[in-house]
Design an enzyme around this catalytic site. Sequence first.
Site, short mmCIF file in Angstrom:
data_model
loop_
_atom_site.label_atom_id
_atom_site.label_comp_id
_atom_site.label_asym_id
_atom_site.label_seq_id
_atom_site.Cartn_x
_atom_site.Cartn_y
_atom_site.Cartn_z
N ASP A 7 0.87 -1.17 0.00
CA ASP A 7 0.00 0.00 0.00
C ASP A 7 0.90 1.21 0.00
O ASP A 7 2.13 1.10 0.22
CB ASP A 7 -0.91 -0.01 1.24
CG ASP A 7 -1.93 1.12 1.25
OD1 ASP A 7 -2.31 1.59 0.17
OD2 ASP A 7 -2.34 1.53 2.35
N SER A 8 0.32 2.38 -0.20
CA SER A 8 1.11 3.60 -0.08
C SER A 8 1.61 3.76 1.35
O SER A 8 2.74 4.19 1.59
CB SER A 8 0.27 4.81 -0.48
OG SER A 8 -0.93 4.87 0.30
N CYS A 70 -4.53 -1.48 -1.75
CA CYS A 70 -4.63 -0.05 -2.06
C CYS A 70 -5.56 0.10 -3.25
O CYS A 70 -5.29 -0.47 -4.32
CB CYS A 70 -3.25 0.51 -2.39
SG CYS A 70 -3.25 2.23 -2.94
N GLU A 148 -3.06 8.44 7.64
CA GLU A 148 -1.66 7.99 7.63
C GLU A 148 -0.85 8.64 8.73
O GLU A 148 -0.03 8.00 9.40
CB GLU A 148 -1.04 8.30 6.26
CG GLU A 148 0.42 7.89 6.13
CD GLU A 148 0.61 6.39 6.01
OE1 GLU A 148 1.73 5.92 6.33
OE2 GLU A 148 -0.33 5.68 5.60
N CYS A 177 -11.27 3.31 -0.09
CA CYS A 177 -9.83 3.46 0.15
C CYS A 177 -9.52 2.67 1.41
O CYS A 177 -10.25 2.79 2.41
CB CYS A 177 -9.46 4.93 0.32
SG CYS A 177 -7.76 5.22 0.89
N HIS A 179 -7.35 3.05 3.64
CA HIS A 179 -7.12 3.88 4.83
C HIS A 179 -8.43 4.19 5.56
O HIS A 179 -8.44 4.30 6.79
CB HIS A 179 -6.44 5.20 4.43
CG HIS A 179 -4.97 5.11 4.25
ND1 HIS A 179 -4.40 4.57 3.12
CD2 HIS A 179 -3.93 5.51 5.04
CE1 HIS A 179 -3.08 4.63 3.23
NE2 HIS A 179 -2.77 5.19 4.37
#
Length: 256
Positions: A7-8, A70, A148, A177, A179
């Site tokens: 993932d990012s 992601c 994040e 998403c 997140h």
Amino acid sequence: MKIALMDSGIGLLAAAAAIRELRPDADLVLSSNPASMPWGPRTPEEVTELALGCCRAAAALGPDALVIACNTASVHALDTLRAELEPGLPVIGTVPAIKPAAALGGRVAIWATPATTGSAYQRGLIRDFGGTAEITEVACPGLADAVEHGDDAAITAAVADAAARTPEGTDVVVLGCTHYELVADRIRAAVAPTAAPGLVLHGSAEAVAAQALRRVADPTRTGSGTLTVLHAGAPATLPPTATLYPQGLTLTPVPA
């Protein structure tokens, strides 16, 4: 058994925690590039290059499956990643849960990054699986980045902004998403006052975890429950912000 997730940033915690729940023995590799966050505003080419870097680093450790945890990377890079890594390494993408969300019709809001919102990929899912549901795409600028960094005020502001643009009477919110799944309770609380009774939130973590385990060639192979963290390909540890979310707390590190 070893499962890698990319993932990012810490959005992969939701799927990792779901895998850990299903297979506590699985060795997990979490590969991300948080210094490059956010990915939402980046071009498809940039997202693809960043995703390739994370996936190559994870693949070098010999996992049995690789989860693209992601949505933005799945939208822009999944075909490229599969072309490079399969069939030797099964690659599992993360698809917004539009099909189950729209199954009963009603009003559905898809919360997603600006890169995913309005993309041909998401519009295709809506066309193919939206059925009779009344679907609204809700871009959530800044929310993934706020999650994040564990920025409580920024999370509150981004959630409130998206909630204000979510139609009244919404029956289902799709968390488009990874997140966002870490702050699902806060999203529910923000939308509930104007939503339909019985508001439902649909994430992807559980379905992705189950699919990853199905794709493993030898599901009887056991692991030791280790956790390996990579940032831009270099050994790292879970960031302190991971412990702000229930999913992060479930991933007790065991030295690999």
